[in-house]
Write an enzyme that holds these catalytic residues in place. Structure first.
Site, mmCIF file in Angstrom:
data_model
loop_
_atom_site.group_PDB
_atom_site.id
_atom_site.type_symbol
_atom_site.label_atom_id
_atom_site.label_comp_id
_atom_site.label_asym_id
_atom_site.label_seq_id
_atom_site.Cartn_x
_atom_site.Cartn_y
_atom_site.Cartn_z
ATOM 1 N N ASP A 300 -57.562 -20.296 -1.674
ATOM 2 C CA ASP A 300 -56.465 -21.068 -2.260
ATOM 3 C C ASP A 300 -56.938 -21.655 -3.586
ATOM 4 O OD1 ASP A 300 -54.427 -22.760 -2.992
ATOM 5 O OD2 ASP A 300 -54.233 -23.727 -1.035
ATOM 6 N N ASP A 319 -60.806 -28.144 0.732
ATOM 7 C CA ASP A 319 -59.787 -27.467 1.530
ATOM 8 C C ASP A 319 -60.268 -26.066 1.875
ATOM 9 O OD1 ASP A 319 -57.484 -25.993 2.405
ATOM 10 O OD2 ASP A 319 -56.210 -27.549 1.545
#
Length: 458
Positions: A300, A319
Protein backbone atom coordinates in the site's frame (compact mmCIF):
# COMPACT_ATOMS: atom_id res chain seq x y z
CA UNK A 1 -10.12 23.50 -6.27
CA UNK A 2 -9.16 23.00 -2.61
CA UNK A 3 -11.34 21.18 -0.07
CA UNK A 4 -11.05 21.61 3.68
CA UNK A 5 -10.66 18.33 5.58
CA UNK A 6 -13.82 17.28 7.43
CA UNK A 7 -13.79 14.64 10.19
CA UNK A 8 -17.18 13.86 11.71
CA UNK A 9 -19.10 11.03 13.35
CA UNK A 10 -21.53 9.07 11.18
CA UNK A 11 -22.94 5.58 11.68
CA UNK A 12 -21.17 3.18 9.30
CA UNK A 13 -23.79 0.94 7.62
CA UNK A 14 -22.79 -2.56 8.70
CA UNK A 15 -25.39 -4.98 7.31
CA UNK A 16 -25.58 -6.10 3.66
CA UNK A 17 -29.18 -4.91 3.45
CA UNK A 18 -28.24 -1.54 4.88
CA UNK A 19 -25.32 -1.13 2.50
CA UNK A 20 -27.45 -2.27 -0.46
CA UNK A 21 -29.99 0.38 0.46
CA UNK A 22 -27.32 3.09 0.47
CA UNK A 23 -25.69 1.99 -2.80
CA UNK A 24 -29.09 1.66 -4.44
CA UNK A 25 -29.94 5.15 -3.31
CA UNK A 26 -26.65 6.40 -4.68
CA UNK A 27 -27.35 4.85 -8.10
CA UNK A 28 -30.80 6.42 -8.20
CA UNK A 29 -29.53 9.85 -7.15
CA UNK A 30 -26.70 9.75 -9.71
CA UNK A 31 -29.17 8.77 -12.41
CA UNK A 32 -31.50 11.56 -11.39
CA UNK A 33 -28.63 14.03 -11.43
CA UNK A 34 -27.54 12.88 -14.89
CA UNK A 35 -31.11 13.05 -16.20
CA UNK A 36 -31.51 16.57 -14.86
CA UNK A 37 -28.29 17.62 -16.52
CA UNK A 38 -29.38 15.97 -19.80
CA UNK A 39 -32.60 17.97 -19.77
CA UNK A 40 -30.62 21.13 -19.13
CA UNK A 41 -28.38 20.37 -22.12
CA UNK A 42 -31.16 19.08 -24.35
CA UNK A 43 -30.48 21.71 -26.95
CA UNK A 44 -26.95 20.31 -27.52
CA UNK A 45 -26.24 17.67 -30.16
CA UNK A 46 -23.06 16.08 -28.80
CA UNK A 47 -23.83 12.48 -27.73
CA UNK A 48 -20.24 11.28 -27.51
CA UNK A 49 -18.81 9.05 -24.77
CA UNK A 50 -17.14 12.10 -23.21
CA UNK A 51 -20.46 13.96 -23.22
CA UNK A 52 -22.18 11.01 -21.51
CA UNK A 53 -19.46 10.88 -18.87
CA UNK A 54 -19.81 14.60 -18.24
CA UNK A 55 -23.54 14.12 -17.62
CA UNK A 56 -22.68 11.73 -14.80
CA UNK A 57 -19.76 13.68 -13.39
CA UNK A 58 -21.48 17.00 -12.76
CA UNK A 59 -20.52 18.97 -9.67
CA UNK A 60 -23.77 17.88 -8.00
CA UNK A 61 -23.07 14.19 -8.70
CA UNK A 62 -19.46 14.55 -7.55
CA UNK A 63 -20.80 15.88 -4.26
CA UNK A 64 -23.24 12.94 -4.03
CA UNK A 65 -20.42 10.44 -4.57
CA UNK A 66 -18.14 12.11 -2.02
CA UNK A 67 -20.90 12.27 0.58
CA UNK A 68 -21.96 8.64 0.19
CA UNK A 69 -18.46 7.11 -0.03
CA UNK A 70 -17.39 9.16 2.99
CA UNK A 71 -20.20 7.55 4.95
CA UNK A 72 -19.94 4.02 3.52
CA UNK A 73 -16.14 3.62 3.59
CA UNK A 74 -15.15 0.01 2.87
CA UNK A 75 -14.29 -1.89 -0.29
CA UNK A 76 -15.48 0.54 -2.95
CA UNK A 77 -13.46 3.40 -1.50
CA UNK A 78 -10.35 1.27 -1.02
CA UNK A 79 -10.49 0.00 -4.58
CA UNK A 80 -10.81 3.50 -5.98
CA UNK A 81 -7.82 4.68 -3.96
CA UNK A 82 -5.69 1.76 -5.15
CA UNK A 83 -6.73 2.15 -8.81
CA UNK A 84 -5.88 5.84 -8.74
CA UNK A 85 -2.28 4.89 -7.90
CA UNK A 86 -1.82 1.56 -9.70
CA UNK A 87 -2.15 2.75 -13.29
CA UNK A 88 -1.53 6.44 -13.77
CA UNK A 89 -4.64 8.14 -15.15
CA UNK A 90 -6.64 4.91 -15.54
CA UNK A 91 -9.43 6.67 -13.69
CA UNK A 92 -10.97 9.76 -15.18
CA UNK A 93 -9.91 13.09 -13.72
CA UNK A 94 -13.37 13.43 -12.21
CA UNK A 95 -13.19 10.05 -10.44
CA UNK A 96 -9.71 10.79 -9.12
CA UNK A 97 -11.08 14.04 -7.73
CA UNK A 98 -13.83 12.09 -5.94
CA UNK A 99 -11.35 9.78 -4.19
CA UNK A 100 -9.05 12.67 -3.23
CA UNK A 101 -11.98 14.50 -1.68
CA UNK A 102 -13.22 11.44 0.19
CA UNK A 103 -9.77 11.04 1.76
CA UNK A 104 -10.22 14.51 3.26
CA UNK A 105 -13.87 13.98 4.21
CA UNK A 106 -13.56 10.88 6.35
CA UNK A 107 -16.45 9.90 8.59
CA UNK A 108 -15.77 7.94 11.74
CA UNK A 109 -17.93 5.68 13.87
CA UNK A 110 -20.05 7.31 16.57
CA UNK A 111 -18.90 6.46 20.09
CA UNK A 112 -21.52 3.76 20.68
CA UNK A 113 -20.54 1.90 17.50
CA UNK A 114 -16.84 2.08 18.34
CA UNK A 115 -17.65 0.80 21.85
CA UNK A 116 -19.52 -2.18 20.39
CA UNK A 117 -16.52 -3.17 18.24
CA UNK A 118 -14.08 -2.84 21.15
CA UNK A 119 -16.34 -4.85 23.48
CA UNK A 120 -16.98 -7.64 20.98
CA UNK A 121 -13.26 -7.86 20.17
CA UNK A 122 -11.53 -7.33 23.52
CA UNK A 123 -14.31 -8.03 26.00
CA UNK A 124 -16.43 -5.79 28.22
CA UNK A 125 -13.43 -4.92 30.43
CA UNK A 126 -11.27 -3.72 27.52
CA UNK A 127 -10.73 -0.33 29.18
CA UNK A 128 -8.85 -2.06 32.03
CA UNK A 129 -5.86 -2.47 29.68
CA UNK A 130 -5.53 1.29 29.14
CA UNK A 131 -4.66 4.10 31.51
CA UNK A 132 -6.01 6.51 28.87
CA UNK A 133 -7.86 6.20 25.57
CA UNK A 134 -9.05 8.95 23.22
CA UNK A 135 -12.69 8.41 22.30
CA UNK A 136 -12.44 10.49 19.11
CA UNK A 137 -10.12 9.02 16.46
CA UNK A 138 -7.03 10.80 15.22
CA UNK A 139 -7.51 9.40 11.74
CA UNK A 140 -10.22 7.65 9.72
CA UNK A 141 -9.49 5.58 6.60
CA UNK A 142 -11.35 3.23 4.26
CA UNK A 143 -11.76 0.16 6.48
CA UNK A 144 -11.06 1.48 9.96
CA UNK A 145 -10.10 4.34 12.25
CA UNK A 146 -7.19 5.01 14.60
CA UNK A 147 -7.38 6.06 18.26
CA UNK A 148 -4.53 7.02 20.57
CA UNK A 149 -4.08 5.65 24.06
CA UNK A 150 -1.69 4.56 26.78
CA UNK A 151 -1.35 0.86 27.56
CA UNK A 152 -1.01 0.08 31.26
CA UNK A 153 2.29 -1.35 32.49
CA UNK A 154 0.48 -4.56 33.49
CA UNK A 155 -0.65 -5.08 29.88
CA UNK A 156 2.35 -3.61 28.07
CA UNK A 157 4.94 -5.93 26.49
CA UNK A 158 7.71 -3.72 27.89
CA UNK A 159 6.43 -3.79 31.48
CA UNK A 160 6.05 0.00 31.35
CA UNK A 161 3.22 2.28 30.37
CA UNK A 162 3.45 2.75 26.62
CA UNK A 163 1.77 5.08 24.15
CA UNK A 164 -0.13 3.10 21.55
CA UNK A 165 -2.15 3.53 18.38
CA UNK A 166 -5.36 1.48 18.30
CA UNK A 167 -6.73 0.58 14.86
CA UNK A 168 -10.43 -0.33 14.99
CA UNK A 169 -12.14 -1.87 11.98
CA UNK A 170 -15.51 -0.58 10.83
CA UNK A 171 -18.24 -3.14 11.55
CA UNK A 172 -19.46 -5.17 8.59
CA UNK A 173 -16.65 -4.15 6.24
CA UNK A 174 -15.10 -7.62 5.98
CA UNK A 175 -18.35 -9.51 5.37
CA UNK A 176 -19.62 -6.95 2.86
CA UNK A 177 -16.58 -6.98 0.53
CA UNK A 178 -18.24 -9.09 -2.17
CA UNK A 179 -21.51 -7.20 -2.12
CA UNK A 180 -19.83 -3.77 -2.02
CA UNK A 181 -17.63 -4.59 -4.99
CA UNK A 182 -20.62 -6.05 -6.80
CA UNK A 183 -22.50 -2.77 -6.39
CA UNK A 184 -19.43 -0.84 -7.52
CA UNK A 185 -19.10 -3.04 -10.59
CA UNK A 186 -22.74 -2.39 -11.51
CA UNK A 187 -22.28 1.36 -11.08
CA UNK A 188 -19.03 1.57 -13.04
CA UNK A 189 -19.71 -1.17 -15.57
CA UNK A 190 -22.85 0.60 -16.74
CA UNK A 191 -21.06 3.90 -17.16
CA UNK A 192 -18.32 5.29 -19.44
CA UNK A 193 -16.09 6.14 -16.48
CA UNK A 194 -13.65 3.24 -16.93
CA UNK A 195 -11.73 2.20 -20.07
CA UNK A 196 -12.99 -0.95 -21.78
CA UNK A 197 -9.58 -2.66 -21.61
CA UNK A 198 -9.30 -2.46 -17.83
CA UNK A 199 -10.52 -6.07 -17.40
CA UNK A 200 -12.78 -4.94 -14.58
CA UNK A 201 -13.76 -8.50 -13.59
CA UNK A 202 -10.12 -9.49 -13.11
CA UNK A 203 -9.30 -6.27 -11.27
CA UNK A 204 -12.20 -6.75 -8.87
CA UNK A 205 -11.37 -10.43 -8.29
CA UNK A 206 -7.77 -9.66 -7.34
CA UNK A 207 -8.78 -6.73 -5.22
CA UNK A 208 -11.46 -8.77 -3.42
CA UNK A 209 -8.82 -11.28 -2.32
CA UNK A 210 -6.39 -8.56 -1.27
CA UNK A 211 -8.97 -6.62 0.71
CA UNK A 212 -10.14 -9.75 2.54
CA UNK A 213 -6.54 -10.13 3.73
CA UNK A 214 -6.40 -6.48 4.80
CA UNK A 215 -9.53 -6.88 6.91
CA UNK A 216 -7.82 -9.57 8.99
CA UNK A 217 -5.82 -7.63 11.58
CA UNK A 218 -4.30 -10.84 12.96
CA UNK A 219 -2.70 -11.31 9.56
CA UNK A 220 -1.42 -7.73 9.61
CA UNK A 221 -0.03 -8.30 13.11
CA UNK A 222 1.84 -11.36 11.83
CA UNK A 223 3.56 -9.36 9.10
CA UNK A 224 4.25 -6.43 11.40
CA UNK A 225 6.05 -8.85 13.72
CA UNK A 226 8.02 -10.26 10.77
CA UNK A 227 9.20 -6.79 9.78
CA UNK A 228 9.85 -5.86 13.41
CA UNK A 229 12.03 -8.92 13.83
CA UNK A 230 14.00 -7.86 10.75
CA UNK A 231 14.94 -4.59 12.50
CA UNK A 232 18.12 -6.18 13.78
CA UNK A 233 18.79 -8.46 10.83
CA UNK A 234 17.75 -7.45 7.31
CA UNK A 235 16.42 -3.96 8.05
CA UNK A 236 18.83 -1.45 9.53
CA UNK A 237 18.45 1.40 12.01
CA UNK A 238 17.24 3.79 9.29
CA UNK A 239 13.81 2.13 9.59
CA UNK A 240 11.58 1.49 12.58
CA UNK A 241 8.65 -0.93 12.85
CA UNK A 242 6.30 -0.77 15.86
CA UNK A 243 5.74 -3.71 18.19
CA UNK A 244 2.28 -5.28 18.35
CA UNK A 245 0.28 -5.94 21.50
CA UNK A 246 -0.47 -9.65 21.93
CA UNK A 247 -4.08 -8.88 22.86
CA UNK A 248 -4.82 -7.61 19.34
CA UNK A 249 -7.65 -9.34 17.47
CA UNK A 250 -9.04 -9.69 13.96
CA UNK A 251 -10.82 -6.32 14.25
CA UNK A 252 -8.69 -4.39 16.75
CA UNK A 253 -4.95 -3.89 16.30
CA UNK A 254 -2.95 -2.26 19.11
CA UNK A 255 0.60 -1.21 18.29
CA UNK A 256 3.41 0.99 19.53
CA UNK A 257 2.72 4.62 18.71
CA UNK A 258 5.09 6.24 16.25
CA UNK A 259 5.83 9.97 16.47
CA UNK A 260 6.90 10.85 12.94
CA UNK A 261 4.82 12.74 10.39
CA UNK A 262 3.57 11.63 6.98
CA UNK A 263 6.26 11.90 4.32
CA UNK A 264 3.63 13.09 1.83
CA UNK A 265 2.09 15.75 4.05
CA UNK A 266 2.56 19.49 3.88
CA UNK A 267 5.12 19.39 6.70
CA UNK A 268 7.69 18.00 4.28
CA UNK A 269 7.81 21.43 2.65
CA UNK A 270 9.84 22.55 5.66
CA UNK A 271 12.46 19.82 5.20
CA UNK A 272 15.88 20.43 3.73
CA UNK A 273 16.65 19.07 0.28
CA UNK A 274 19.07 16.58 1.84
CA UNK A 275 16.32 15.19 4.11
CA UNK A 276 13.93 14.88 1.16
CA UNK A 277 16.59 13.06 -0.83
CA UNK A 278 17.23 10.66 2.06
CA UNK A 279 13.54 9.90 2.60
CA UNK A 280 12.92 9.13 -1.08
CA UNK A 281 16.14 7.13 -1.35
CA UNK A 282 15.28 4.98 1.66
CA UNK A 283 11.77 4.21 0.44
CA UNK A 284 12.95 3.27 -3.07
CA UNK A 285 15.74 1.17 -1.56
CA UNK A 286 13.25 -0.54 0.75
CA UNK A 287 11.11 -1.42 -2.29
CA UNK A 288 14.09 -3.11 -3.94
CA UNK A 289 15.00 -5.05 -0.78
CA UNK A 290 11.40 -6.13 -0.32
CA UNK A 291 11.19 -7.40 -3.87
CA UNK A 292 14.50 -9.04 -4.53
CA UNK A 293 15.70 -10.08 -1.05
CA UNK A 294 12.68 -10.46 1.24
CA UNK A 295 10.23 -11.43 -1.56
CA UNK A 296 7.71 -9.84 0.76
CA UNK A 297 6.38 -6.32 0.28
CA UNK A 298 4.06 -3.92 2.05
CA UNK A 299 2.20 -2.90 -1.11
CA UNK A 300 0.00 0.00 0.00
CA UNK A 301 1.84 3.15 -1.19
CA UNK A 302 -0.38 5.56 0.74
CA UNK A 303 1.99 8.26 1.98
CA UNK A 304 0.46 8.15 5.47
CA UNK A 305 1.96 4.67 5.89
CA UNK A 306 5.48 6.14 5.91
CA UNK A 307 6.44 8.55 8.67
CA UNK A 308 9.60 10.64 8.99
CA UNK A 309 10.88 11.17 12.53
CA UNK A 310 13.27 14.15 12.42
CA UNK A 311 14.55 13.41 15.94
CA UNK A 312 15.58 9.80 15.38
CA UNK A 313 16.03 10.35 11.62
CA UNK A 314 14.16 7.12 10.93
CA UNK A 315 11.48 6.11 8.45
CA UNK A 316 8.66 4.68 10.57
CA UNK A 317 6.59 1.96 8.87
CA UNK A 318 3.12 1.67 10.36
CA UNK A 319 0.72 -0.27 8.11
CA UNK A 320 1.24 -3.87 7.00
CA UNK A 321 -2.29 -4.92 6.03
CA UNK A 322 -1.40 -4.96 2.33
CA UNK A 323 1.75 -7.08 2.75
CA UNK A 324 2.19 -9.68 0.00
CA UNK A 325 4.63 -12.56 -0.42
CA UNK A 326 5.92 -13.59 -3.85
CA UNK A 327 7.31 -16.87 -5.11
CA UNK A 328 11.00 -17.11 -5.94
CA UNK A 329 10.13 -18.06 -9.52
CA UNK A 330 8.00 -14.97 -10.04
CA UNK A 331 10.57 -12.58 -8.53
CA UNK A 332 13.43 -14.15 -10.49
CA UNK A 333 11.46 -13.73 -13.72
CA UNK A 334 10.42 -10.19 -12.86
CA UNK A 335 14.05 -9.29 -12.12
CA UNK A 336 15.00 -10.59 -15.56
CA UNK A 337 12.25 -8.47 -17.12
CA UNK A 338 13.26 -5.31 -15.27
CA UNK A 339 16.93 -5.92 -16.08
CA UNK A 340 16.03 -6.27 -19.78
CA UNK A 341 14.06 -3.01 -19.58
CA UNK A 342 16.93 -1.20 -17.86
CA UNK A 343 19.43 -2.38 -20.48
CA UNK A 344 16.89 -1.70 -23.27
CA UNK A 345 17.09 -5.28 -24.56
CA UNK A 346 13.85 -5.41 -26.54
CA UNK A 347 13.92 -9.12 -27.38
CA UNK A 348 14.60 -10.12 -23.78
CA UNK A 349 11.91 -7.73 -22.57
CA UNK A 350 9.35 -9.42 -24.83
CA UNK A 351 10.53 -12.93 -23.88
CA UNK A 352 10.31 -12.36 -20.11
CA UNK A 353 7.00 -10.54 -20.52
CA UNK A 354 5.62 -13.68 -22.15
CA UNK A 355 6.98 -15.90 -19.40
CA UNK A 356 5.29 -13.67 -16.84
CA UNK A 357 2.05 -13.58 -18.91
CA UNK A 358 2.06 -9.84 -19.52
CA UNK A 359 1.91 -10.99 -23.13
CA UNK A 360 0.38 -14.27 -24.28
CA UNK A 361 1.19 -14.25 -28.01
CA UNK A 362 -1.02 -12.83 -30.71
CA UNK A 363 -0.70 -9.22 -29.57
CA UNK A 364 -0.39 -6.70 -32.36
CA UNK A 365 2.77 -4.67 -32.86
CA UNK A 366 1.09 -1.58 -31.39
CA UNK A 367 0.52 -3.36 -28.08
CA UNK A 368 4.01 -4.89 -27.96
CA UNK A 369 5.66 -1.54 -28.71
CA UNK A 370 3.62 0.25 -26.03
CA UNK A 371 4.38 -2.44 -23.43
CA UNK A 372 8.12 -2.48 -24.13
CA UNK A 373 8.25 1.32 -24.18
CA UNK A 374 6.50 1.58 -20.81
CA UNK A 375 8.87 -0.97 -19.23
CA UNK A 376 11.96 0.75 -20.63
CA UNK A 377 10.71 4.10 -19.38
CA UNK A 378 10.16 2.59 -15.91
CA UNK A 379 13.76 1.36 -15.92
CA UNK A 380 15.26 4.76 -16.79
CA UNK A 381 16.21 5.84 -13.23
CA UNK A 382 18.23 2.63 -12.76
CA UNK A 383 20.06 2.72 -16.13
CA UNK A 384 23.86 3.03 -16.02
CA UNK A 385 23.79 5.70 -18.73
CA UNK A 386 21.33 7.86 -16.75
CA UNK A 387 23.00 10.81 -14.96
CA UNK A 388 22.94 10.33 -11.18
CA UNK A 389 21.63 11.36 -8.73
CA UNK A 390 18.39 11.12 -10.64
CA UNK A 391 16.04 14.07 -10.19
CA UNK A 392 12.33 13.52 -9.60
CA UNK A 393 11.68 17.26 -9.20
CA UNK A 394 9.34 19.40 -11.28
CA UNK A 395 10.79 20.20 -14.65
CA UNK A 396 13.09 17.18 -14.52
CA UNK A 397 13.44 14.34 -17.01
CA UNK A 398 11.18 12.24 -14.77
CA UNK A 399 8.24 14.51 -15.64
CA UNK A 400 8.78 13.75 -19.33
CA UNK A 401 9.03 10.04 -18.57
CA UNK A 402 5.77 9.95 -16.59
CA UNK A 403 4.03 11.79 -19.42
CA UNK A 404 5.34 9.21 -21.88
CA UNK A 405 4.22 6.35 -19.63
CA UNK A 406 0.76 7.91 -19.39
CA UNK A 407 0.65 8.12 -23.16
CA UNK A 408 1.23 4.35 -23.40
CA UNK A 409 -1.57 3.39 -20.99
CA UNK A 410 -4.56 4.04 -23.31
CA UNK A 411 -2.78 2.11 -26.06
CA UNK A 412 -2.19 -0.85 -23.73
CA UNK A 413 -5.74 -0.77 -22.39
CA UNK A 414 -7.18 -0.76 -25.90
CA UNK A 415 -4.94 -3.49 -27.29
CA UNK A 416 -3.94 -5.98 -24.62
CA UNK A 417 -5.41 -9.48 -24.81
CA UNK A 418 -5.12 -10.45 -21.15
CA UNK A 419 -5.15 -8.80 -17.74
CA UNK A 420 -1.74 -8.31 -16.14
CA UNK A 421 -0.30 -11.08 -13.91
CA UNK A 422 -2.05 -11.22 -10.55
CA UNK A 423 1.12 -10.46 -8.57
CA UNK A 424 1.78 -7.27 -10.52
CA UNK A 425 -1.35 -5.47 -9.32
CA UNK A 426 0.19 -4.96 -5.88
CA UNK A 427 3.82 -4.76 -7.08
CA UNK A 428 3.16 -2.02 -9.64
CA UNK A 429 1.04 -0.13 -7.15
CA UNK A 430 3.91 0.10 -4.66
CA UNK A 431 6.60 1.00 -7.20
CA UNK A 432 4.37 3.67 -8.76
CA UNK A 433 3.66 5.05 -5.32
CA UNK A 434 7.37 5.19 -4.43
CA UNK A 435 8.18 7.15 -7.57
CA UNK A 436 5.18 9.44 -7.04
CA UNK A 437 6.42 10.15 -3.53
CA UNK A 438 9.91 10.94 -4.81
CA UNK A 439 8.26 13.40 -7.19
CA UNK A 440 6.18 14.88 -4.37
CA UNK A 441 9.41 15.43 -2.41
CA UNK A 442 11.25 16.84 -5.42
CA UNK A 443 14.01 14.41 -4.50
CA UNK A 444 17.32 13.53 -6.12
CA UNK A 445 18.21 9.86 -5.73
CA UNK A 446 21.18 7.82 -6.92
CA UNK A 447 18.92 5.06 -8.23
CA UNK A 448 21.70 3.25 -10.09
CA UNK A 449 23.71 2.92 -6.89
CA UNK A 450 20.66 1.54 -5.06
CA UNK A 451 20.11 -0.97 -7.84
CA UNK A 452 23.70 -2.20 -7.76
CA UNK A 453 23.72 -2.27 -3.95
CA UNK A 454 20.60 -4.43 -3.68
CA UNK A 455 20.94 -6.63 -6.75
CA UNK A 456 24.62 -7.19 -6.02
CA UNK A 457 23.73 -8.73 -2.65
CA UNK A 458 20.77 -10.88 -3.70
Amino acid sequence: MQFEPVLRASKIPSSRIGRLFHYGGLAVSLGYGAASEAVRRSSQTDHSRAQTASLLMTEANLNRLVSKLSQMRGAALKMGQFMSIQDTHVLSEEMEQVFRRVQDAAHYMPDWQMENVMTSSLGSSWRSHFSSFTRIPSHSASIGQVHLGVLKASSSPTGREEEVAVKIQFPGVARSISSDLGYLKLLLGASPLLPSGLFLDSTIKVFKEELADECDYTREAKYMRKYHDMDSTKLDSRYKVPWVWDGSTEQVLVMERMHGFSVGGTVVNTLSQDDRNQIASRIIELCLWELFEFRMMQTDPNWTNFLWNPHTRQIELIDFGATREYSKEFIDNWLELLTAAITKNRDACIEWSRRLKYLIGGENETMINAHVASMELLGTPFRDSTPQPYSFARGSDWVRITENIRAQIPIILNNRLTPPPRETYSLNRKLSGAFLLAGRLGAQVDCRNLWEKVIGQT
